[in-house]
Design a protein around this motif. Structure first.
Motif, short mmCIF file in Angstrom:
data_model
loop_
_atom_site.label_atom_id
_atom_site.label_comp_id
_atom_site.label_asym_id
_atom_site.label_seq_id
_atom_site.Cartn_x
_atom_site.Cartn_y
_atom_site.Cartn_z
N GLY A 1 0.89 -8.17 -10.19
CA GLY A 1 0.80 -7.12 -11.22
C GLY A 1 -0.60 -6.58 -11.41
N LEU A 2 -1.48 -6.91 -10.50
CA LEU A 2 -2.90 -6.56 -10.68
C LEU A 2 -3.30 -5.30 -9.94
CD1 LEU A 2 -4.37 -10.09 -10.16
CD2 LEU A 2 -4.99 -8.63 -12.10
N TYR A 3 -4.12 -4.50 -10.61
CA TYR A 3 -4.82 -3.41 -9.93
C TYR A 3 -5.89 -4.05 -9.04
CZ TYR A 3 -7.84 0.65 -9.27
OH TYR A 3 -8.59 1.65 -8.72
N THR A 4 -6.03 -3.53 -7.84
CA THR A 4 -7.06 -4.08 -6.96
C THR A 4 -7.64 -2.99 -6.08
OG1 THR A 4 -7.53 -5.77 -5.27
CG2 THR A 4 -5.33 -4.80 -5.24
N VAL A 5 -8.91 -3.15 -5.76
CA VAL A 5 -9.60 -2.21 -4.88
C VAL A 5 -10.34 -3.04 -3.85
CG1 VAL A 5 -11.48 -0.55 -4.71
CG2 VAL A 5 -10.02 -0.54 -6.71
N TYR A 6 -10.32 -2.57 -2.61
CA TYR A 6 -11.11 -3.28 -1.62
C TYR A 6 -11.80 -2.26 -0.73
CZ TYR A 6 -7.84 -2.06 2.11
OH TYR A 6 -7.08 -1.38 3.01
N ASP A 7 -12.80 -2.73 -0.05
CA ASP A 7 -13.36 -1.93 1.03
C ASP A 7 -13.73 -2.90 2.15
OD1 ASP A 7 -14.12 0.21 2.52
OD2 ASP A 7 -15.65 0.92 1.15
#
Lengths: 330, 324
Positions: free
Chosen positions: A75-81
């Protein structure tokens, strides 16, 4: 700025260990590590290089597209690069990442970072221009210069942060985790066009073949087997906890229980030699192969049941062709 | 509070693809000053070729947007960030909220954004008090409105947006060479996101097209759309490779093959099959099918000539032509 309550411990896959440390410290995950490993599908991931090299354990695919669906299931918002540090744009993406990691720490959340392997960035010092980093070993905190962010002996870099959260009913999350598991089981190659590393069902074949031919890296084999046993035990414990959420899951649990019972003693017995870099004597090798064949058959049966369970519920995501996900690295 | 609109942004539907939107954004920002086919080529977009085996209308947009569009920007030195996902998942509202923030702050920096609104459109402004975005879709000249809360809630189940952050210096000749390597990659490598049972990619797309046309097992409106969009791509490829030969005389032969290819697609567009029923392909006769045989030969020759031209750098990439 330092998030002192983050304490990564190396037990499971390093990504899971890092995410668990960050999310429990931030109050975004409550429960044992095997639950995070199970719900995110990370426990099910199983990859093997033909030679059982140590990077088998983390080479379960393109990390961005492998980890995002698992984090989404929490249920988590996540961002990666992530990318290749040799590309011209690296410096620019590196500077951006240094900024968003600092902001994430300001908001009380650490970042998963490829050291290698995966570790946790849990603090920074703008005057010294450094991050504080944990790899989960007893060594404590390491220091990483902003300028060196993303640069390591592998050719790629990776960093991920987390944000807000919605609540997902546990039944739904369990069902999705099983579908993530099926995908891993049924996808033979996750790092195409390379075919030196296999996933899921085919990973068993790679392990058995390497052991039989004696053509393997002993230290890598030890790491792979220890990780395999740990993750299969996580699956067992996870299923133990959630079995009553979906009809038929108790039978899947029974199969994984049997799998850990037969593989546990065999793997534990060979680890001391392998960790010293010694290949196994013929008899141990043969016995391990035999057990691995049995384990493969058990997991095959478990996944056939999972497929049946999955089929009882609509799966909109997988009835559509996406516009993201699996791709060839460029 | 009043509206904030980047009025210099223009959207022209010419390439009939993501390229139209990207071009509108970059030109207005001053980050791209060459003709549009150069963008279609340098980003590799006009070399992408994948079709649904029954030529459904999604042929032209069913590809890995996240992977392709990020590489596209990387090839031309544009630093970008993006998100794509289904709009019906529990976490979608979190991403929608972030998308609104990202696009607004992009507009505040004076840069428009690309958004999927059942096609790729340009978001060129917003109105904070009214809680809405302004966008251009190339169909109507006027700006249209989209409330923040509707962002990503498309008829298709997809949400996608891309914003642009910096421009790096690049060397046009190097970009051209890389785009040719990517053309080879695209011609020979299937998009692993697409199920091979339903889609075909690169040169093998011709087999799928020919099978569909010969068996009659195709969607008439989808076929029309598919052929129109790829005809635009081949036209871009012909113009691009012709310009490219100006920077790189040795690539003249490549340009010749793409010129021939574009002529064949113009002929295809002019056939009775493409013009007797508006927006649909009529039952193809053998001369229509022959044009696709010829197009396959021309495109195969084009890729072969790139392989010859870039023999050494391609060999240095071993089995993985696309990996820079």
């Amino acid at each position: 700025m330092m998030l002192n309550h983050i304490q990564m411990r190396r037990e499971s896959k390093s990504f899971t260990d890092a995410a668990y440390a960050i999310l429990t410290a931030a109050g975004r995950f409550d429960g044992p590590k095997y639950m995070l490993s199970g719900l995110s599908g990370m426990a099910f991931k199983f990859a093997a290089h033909r030679m059982l090299l140590p990077h088998s354990v983390t080479a379960y695919g393109q990390w961005g597209t492998e980890h995002s669906p698992g984090i989404d299931n929490l249920g988590l918002y996540t961002v990666y690069d992530a990318g290749r540090s040799r590309h011209n744009s690296f410096g620019s993406y590196q500077q951006d990442a240094v900024n968003w990691v600092r902001q994430s720490i300001d908001s009380g959340m650490g970042a998963v970072y490829w050291i290698p392997e995966f570790g946790v960035i849990h603090g920074y010092d703008d005057e010294a221009e450094i991050f504080y980093l944990q790899d989960g070993s007893a060594a404590g905190t390491q220091v990483l210069l902003y300028d060196n962010f993303g640069i390591n002996f592998t050719s790629f870099w990776y960093c991920r942060i987390f944000g807000d959260q919605v609540s997902i009913p546990l039944e739904d999350a369990v069902l999705e985790s099983l579908r993530l598991a099926l995908y891993d089981w049924e996808t033979p190659y996750k790092t195409l066009p390379d075919q030196e590393i296999a996933s899921g069902r085919l990973a068993y074949q790679y392990v058995i073949k390497a052991l039989k031919q004696g053509d393997y890296d002993a230290g890598g084999a030890g790491y792979l087997l220890a990780s395999y046993l740990y993750s299969r035990t996580e699956i067992r414990d996870y299923l133990q906890e959630v079995q009553w959420r979906l009809p038929g899951l108790d039978e899947v649990l029974r199969l994984y229980r049997e799998l850990t019972e037969i593989t546990g003693p065999e793997i534990t017995a060979v680890l001391p030699a392998l960790s010293k870099g010694l290949k196994l004597p013929e008899s141990q090798q043969a016995s391990l192969c035999k057990v691995f064949k049995q384990a493969e058959a058990l997991e095959e049966r478990a996944m056939a049941l999972v497929l049946l369970i999955s089929g009882r519920y609509p799966d909109r995501k997988r009835s559509l062709v996406p516009r993201w996900g699996a791709h060839t690295a460029r | 509070m009043s509206a904030s609109i980047l009025s210099s942004v223009q959207f022209r539907a010419e390439s009939l693809s993501f390229t139209d939107a990207l071009y509108g954004v970059l030109v207005a920002k001053g980050w791209f000053s060459l003709p549009k086919p150069m963008l279609a080529g340098m980003t590799g977009a006009c070399f992408r070729f994948s079709v649904h085996r029954q030529l459904h209308a999604d042929s032209a947009t069913a590809y890995n947007w996240m992977a392709e569009h990020l590489v596209a920007c990387d090839l031309i030195g544009v630093i970008a960030s993006q998100w794509g996902g289904y709009n019906f998942t529990p976490t979608f509202p979190l991403y929608q909220r972030q998308a609104v923030r990202d696009i607004k702050s992009s507009i505040d920096r004076g840069t428009a954004a690309v958004l999927w609104k059942d096609r790729f459109v340009i978001v060129n402004g917003y109105h904070e008090a009214k809680q809405l975005f302004y966008y251009l879709d190339g169909r109507s000249a006027a700006v249209q409105e989209l409330s923040f809360g509707e962002l990503g809630l498309n008829q298709t189940p997809y949400c996608y947006y891309q914003v642009y952050e910096h421009l790096l210096e690049t060397d046009v000749l190097q970009v051209i060479k890389e785009s040719y390597m990517q053309a080879v990659f695209r011609a020979e490598t299937p998009d692993i996101m697409l199920p091979g049972t339903d889609y075909a990619c690169g040169l093998s797309a011709y087999d799928a097209i020919l099978n569909a046309l010969q068996s009659g097992n195709y969607d008439a409106a989808g076929a029309y759309e598919t052929i129109s969009v790829y005809a635009a791509a081949k036209r871009d490829a012909a113009q691009y490779t012709r310009y490219a030969a100006g920077y790189w005389p040795a690539s003249q032969e490549v340009a010749g093959h793409y010129a021939e290819l574009a002529v064949l697609y113009e002929k295809i567009l002019d056939t009775a099959e493409m013009n007797s029923t508006p927006g649909a392909l009529s039952e193809p006769c053998s001369s229509f099918i022959d044009l696709f045989h010829a197009a396959r030969a021309a495109e195969t020759a084009a890729i072969r000539s790139i392989r010859t031209l870039l023999h050494e750098p391609i060999a240095n990439r071993f089995h993985d032509v696309g990996l820079r």
